[in-house]
Design a protein around this motif. Sequence first.
Motif, PDB file in Angstrom:
ATOM      1  N   ASP A   3       1.344  -1.237  -0.025  1.00 11.45           N
ATOM      2  CA  ASP A   3       0.496  -0.324  -0.173  1.00 11.45           C
ATOM      3  C   ASP A   3       1.177   1.715  -0.261  1.00 11.45           C
ATOM      4  OD1 ASP A   3      -1.402   2.139   0.803  1.00 11.45           O
ATOM      5  OD2 ASP A   3      -2.621   1.152   2.164  1.00 11.45           O
ATOM      6  N   PRO A   4       0.778   1.724  -0.552  1.00 14.91           N
ATOM      7  CA  PRO A   4       1.706   3.518  -0.908  1.00 14.91           C
ATOM      8  C   PRO A   4       1.396   4.050   0.141  1.00 14.91           C
ATOM      9  CG  PRO A   4       1.167   2.602  -3.487  1.00 14.91           C
ATOM     10  CD  PRO A   4       0.251   1.492  -2.614  1.00 14.91           C
ATOM     11  N   ASP A   5       0.440   4.436   0.056  1.00 18.43           N
ATOM     12  CA  ASP A   5      -0.028   4.861   1.213  1.00 18.43           C
ATOM     13  C   ASP A   5      -1.304   4.134   1.939  1.00 18.43           C
ATOM     14  OD1 ASP A   5      -0.742   7.603   1.861  1.00 18.43           O
ATOM     15  OD2 ASP A   5      -2.761   8.152   0.252  1.00 18.43           O
ATOM     16  N   PRO A   6      -0.822   4.316   2.762  1.00 16.38           N
ATOM     17  CA  PRO A   6      -1.483   3.013   3.842  1.00 16.38           C
ATOM     18  C   PRO A   6      -1.436   4.683   5.010  1.00 16.38           C
ATOM     19  CG  PRO A   6       1.307   2.801   4.278  1.00 16.38           C
ATOM     20  CD  PRO A   6       1.015   4.077   3.608  1.00 16.38           C
ATOM     21  N   PRO A   7      -3.154   3.530   5.612  1.00 15.08           N
ATOM     22  CA  PRO A   7      -3.390   3.691   6.783  1.00 15.08           C
ATOM     23  C   PRO A   7      -2.372   3.975   7.995  1.00 15.08           C
ATOM     24  CG  PRO A   7      -4.173   1.806   6.960  1.00 15.08           C
ATOM     25  CD  PRO A   7      -3.513   2.340   5.533  1.00 15.08           C
ATOM     26  N   PHE A   8      -2.425   4.749   9.057  1.00 14.88           N
ATOM     27  CA  PHE A   8      -1.769   4.754  10.210  1.00 14.88           C
ATOM     28  C   PHE A   8      -2.651   3.796  10.915  1.00 14.88           C
ATOM     29  CE2 PHE A   8      -0.850   9.507  10.347  1.00 14.88           C
ATOM     30  CZ  PHE A   8       0.283   9.344  10.541  1.00 14.88           C
ATOM     31  N   ARG A   9      -1.513   3.008  11.865  1.00 12.37           N
ATOM     32  CA  ARG A   9      -1.663   1.878  12.296  1.00 12.37           C
ATOM     33  C   ARG A   9      -1.061   1.605  13.736  1.00 12.37           C
ATOM     34  NH1 ARG A   9       2.288  -0.187   8.376  1.00 12.37           N
ATOM     35  NH2 ARG A   9       3.454  -1.438   9.087  1.00 12.37           N
ATOM     36  N   PRO A  10      -1.547   0.985  15.026  1.00  9.66           N
ATOM     37  CA  PRO A  10      -0.785   0.639  16.386  1.00  9.66           C
ATOM     38  C   PRO A  10       1.244   0.181  16.151  1.00  9.66           C
ATOM     39  CG  PRO A  10      -3.415  -0.030  16.755  1.00  9.66           C
ATOM     40  CD  PRO A  10      -2.641   0.119  15.145  1.00  9.66           C
ATOM     41  N   VAL A  11       1.865   0.588  16.729  1.00 11.49           N
ATOM     42  CA  VAL A  11       3.176  -0.220  16.552  1.00 11.49           C
ATOM     43  C   VAL A  11       3.025  -1.017  17.782  1.00 11.49           C
ATOM     44  CG1 VAL A  11       5.060   0.229  17.649  1.00 11.49           C
ATOM     45  CG2 VAL A  11       4.055   2.160  16.577  1.00 11.49           C
ATOM     46  N   ARG A  12       2.984  -2.686  17.238  1.00 15.36           N
ATOM     47  CA  ARG A  12       2.838  -3.755  17.810  1.00 15.36           C
ATOM     48  C   ARG A  12       4.635  -4.591  17.884  1.00 15.36           C
ATOM     49  NH1 ARG A  12       1.000  -7.358  13.350  1.00 15.36           N
ATOM     50  NH2 ARG A  12       2.207  -6.250  12.065  1.00 15.36           N
ATOM     51  N   ARG A  13       4.277  -5.285  19.222  1.00 14.28           N
ATOM     52  CA  ARG A  13       5.510  -5.379  19.291  1.00 14.28           C
ATOM     53  C   ARG A  13       5.418  -7.119  19.765  1.00 14.28           C
ATOM     54  NH1 ARG A  13       6.584  -0.460  20.752  1.00 14.28           N
ATOM     55  NH2 ARG A  13       8.249   0.660  19.956  1.00 14.28           N
ATOM     56  N   ARG A  14       5.666  -8.276  19.789  1.00 16.47           N
ATOM     57  CA  ARG A  14       5.779  -9.199  20.311  1.00 16.47           C
ATOM     58  C   ARG A  14       7.237  -9.976  21.248  1.00 16.47           C
ATOM     59  NH1 ARG A  14       3.530 -11.196  14.224  1.00 16.47           N
ATOM     60  NH2 ARG A  14       1.705 -10.173  14.118  1.00 16.47           N
ATOM     61  N   GLU A  15       7.393 -10.230  22.571  1.00 18.55           N
ATOM     62  CA  GLU A  15       8.532 -10.192  23.295  1.00 18.55           C
ATOM     63  C   GLU A  15       9.648  -9.375  22.929  1.00 18.55           C
ATOM     64  OE1 GLU A  15       7.803 -13.397  20.659  1.00 18.55           O
ATOM     65  OE2 GLU A  15       6.016 -13.962  22.412  1.00 18.55           O
ATOM     66  N   GLY A  16       9.051  -7.137  22.760  1.00 23.25           N
ATOM     67  CA  GLY A  16      10.520  -6.854  22.505  1.00 23.25           C
ATOM     68  C   GLY A  16      10.302  -6.742  21.087  1.00 23.25           C
ATOM     69  N   TYR A  17       9.740  -6.903  20.314  1.00 23.85           N
ATOM     70  CA  TYR A  17      10.072  -7.263  18.982  1.00 23.85           C
ATOM     71  C   TYR A  17       9.654  -6.524  17.567  1.00 23.85           C
ATOM     72  CZ  TYR A  17      14.639  -9.628  20.456  1.00 23.85           C
ATOM     73  OH  TYR A  17      15.384 -10.253  21.433  1.00 23.85           O
ATOM     74  N   LEU A  18       9.924  -5.901  16.971  1.00 29.12           N
ATOM     75  CA  LEU A  18       9.054  -5.345  16.137  1.00 29.12           C
ATOM     76  C   LEU A  18       8.164  -6.777  15.303  1.00 29.12           C
ATOM     77  CD1 LEU A  18       9.371  -2.317  15.184  1.00 29.12           C
ATOM     78  CD2 LEU A  18       8.230  -2.391  16.112  1.00 29.12           C
ATOM     79  N   PRO A  19       7.579  -6.656  15.118  1.00 28.77           N
ATOM     80  CA  PRO A  19       7.316  -8.274  13.320  1.00 28.77           C
ATOM     81  C   PRO A  19       7.723  -7.157  12.813  1.00 28.77           C
ATOM     82  CG  PRO A  19       4.924  -7.393  14.403  1.00 28.77           C
ATOM     83  CD  PRO A  19       5.905  -6.160  14.367  1.00 28.77           C
ATOM     84  N   LEU A  20       8.690  -8.935  11.651  1.00 26.94           N
ATOM     85  CA  LEU A  20       9.096  -8.218  10.407  1.00 26.94           C
ATOM     86  C   LEU A  20       8.494  -7.306   9.664  1.00 26.94           C
ATOM     87  CD1 LEU A  20      11.014 -11.831   9.611  1.00 26.94           C
ATOM     88  CD2 LEU A  20      11.916  -9.754  10.988  1.00 26.94           C
ATOM     89  N   GLU A  21       7.261  -7.427   9.550  1.00 27.38           N
ATOM     90  CA  GLU A  21       5.771  -6.893   8.553  1.00 27.38           C
ATOM     91  C   GLU A  21       6.398  -5.226   8.741  1.00 27.38           C
ATOM     92  OE1 GLU A  21       3.838  -9.926  10.645  1.00 27.38           O
ATOM     93  OE2 GLU A  21       5.403  -9.558  10.483  1.00 27.38           O
ATOM     94  N   ASP A  22       6.633  -4.847   9.798  1.00 26.76           N
ATOM     95  CA  ASP A  22       6.829  -3.568  10.800  1.00 26.76           C
ATOM     96  C   ASP A  22       8.178  -2.870  10.019  1.00 26.76           C
ATOM     97  OD1 ASP A  22       4.358  -4.057  11.214  1.00 26.76           O
ATOM     98  OD2 ASP A  22       4.071  -3.377  13.461  1.00 26.76           O
TER      99      ASP A  22
END
Length: 615
Positions: A3-22
């Motif tokens: 998505d070249p113009d994505p919406p805002f979304r919450p910043v997620r972490r799992r065990e202290g790490y960002l998902p690779l998708e982010d």
Amino acid sequence: MYDPDPPFRPVRRREGYLPLEDLGLIGDGATAALVGLDGSIPWMCLPRFDSDPLFCGLLDHGRGGHFTVSPEEVTEARQFYEPDTAVLTTELRSATGVVRLTDALAVRRGADLTDDSPAGRNELVRSAVVLSGRVRLRVDLEPRGGASAEALFSGLALRPSRRPDLRLHLRCNRPLTGPRGTYDLEAGERLDLVLSWGRFHRHHRFQADAILADTAEAWRRWMGHFDYAGPEEALVRRSAVTLKLCDDWSNGALVAAPTSALPAPIGGVRNWDYRYAWIRDAAYAVFALRRIGYTGEADAFLGWVLDAVEHSRVPRIMYNLDGGPVPEETKDAELEGYRRSAPVRWGNGAADQRQHDLYGEILDCADQWLRTDQWLRTDQPVPTALWAGLVRLADTAQEAWRQPDQGIWEVRSPGRVFTYSAGMCQVALDRAASIAERLGLPGPVTGWRASADELRRLILEQSWDDGAQTLSAHLDGGGTLDASLLALPLRRVVPAGHPRMVATTKAVAERLSAGDGLLYRYLHDDSPDGLPGEEGAFVLCGFWLADNLTAQGRLDEAEAVYASLCGRASTLGLLPEQIHPTTGEFMGNFPQAFSHIGVIASGVNLARAREGTRT
């Protein structure tokens, strides 16, 4: 989904790490960095892809180090690239305002990125501007192991404790009191940071916005060569930039991925270092790059492969960026691993494995190299030493296919006689004969041709399992499936329309399916690979399925598979090595060059097939 113009979304972490998708990728043709949705840079190796990382919070969020520029208490964020560039924007929203952070590894003004030469400035630019409200901006630069800092010229000189050889210079458009600090900014105000390595300039002009503009313009000029009209064009454009970011511009090598030790799956031990160049990647990458207008990059990679093979006494499956041996594999006990997936590995123990597909990969590269316009225009003879080496490889392939090896997937179990490896030995013989016939070179052409034809016959007969109605992973049959069988038509070993290949495509699509076009490489219960645990779906294999369906004339099915796979990309248009089939979570090293090669190559194949149906 991209998505070249994505919406805002919450910043997620799992065990202290960002998902690779982010995570987003930036680079300058010598190294690369990952930029998080939270404004952090948790991964960057200096001065090149395979150097020790300066920041590796990606592999240990507490001790690995990072470079963060972010408002306090971020509530949500979004990331996007400036169109047709590797300049990345992260917009971060806090309770009091919104900040736009622009990141790039800078290239020189006026740089021609099609040149096979360095273009980077050895500078990381991070420019933050407040779009609305008031923001307290936090800056935290912490290399792995810490660093000493002292005032120097218009900024700070930093000496990382673990990298005393690395000279860093941090400059800012505001006073710096150290590598950490906070800055209160209002709407319209900006904070510019430039981290340099390898050079200090007392009177260097500080114009972060001009550096970013020059970098973006260089990328847009490079994208002016892009030539593609087909499905998922926006993602194919982004994949072209991603492949260029995995390219070492100084010598033409292509790293499999700019990261190391990212696990597949989480909690497993399949954590490999991919910051090297694999010979087998070359032919696939060259096919993809050439067909979208980037012949220079394709030819540079071919030349790099042949140079590396010619200078090594024994051909290797992978090389470092200089064409030398890959470091021995070691485990880093100090780092906990991404989401606590130890061990963290540097170097790659598969480098010295026996993999007989190597002969076909090299001969295929040589065949393509000797067909390039650059070569044909010169009208020069093939170097005697090069041809002598290729003859030796073809002669070796004539016998090697009978011996067990570790196969394309580099299993760490006892070897078998893999069908794909035998198929690539057939490629070696076929391409050697083709080169000799076309260029009038000496060699046992009749014998190569006869052996190639015989090996193709043996593959179709000996690996066929009549009960399972499929070719098998191994030449002794048995019906065991491996998605690498789908690559046989791509390398012109077996026609995609051969009845046994059509049946094999059906068997792989059904029995190795992970859903919606995703495929497993193999089933671990049927094909033990010497390592514990399962793994995710291997993204490239799904594109191979699309290619087979396309070649068999099943275009609607192929397009459905292709669209589903492309829909798995992150909002930035990036793909990993593997995907969890249930959650869609990214796994393995990221972003993976092979996956983006699949986006391009399968798109080209579909576009050409559709065009053929209209003519």
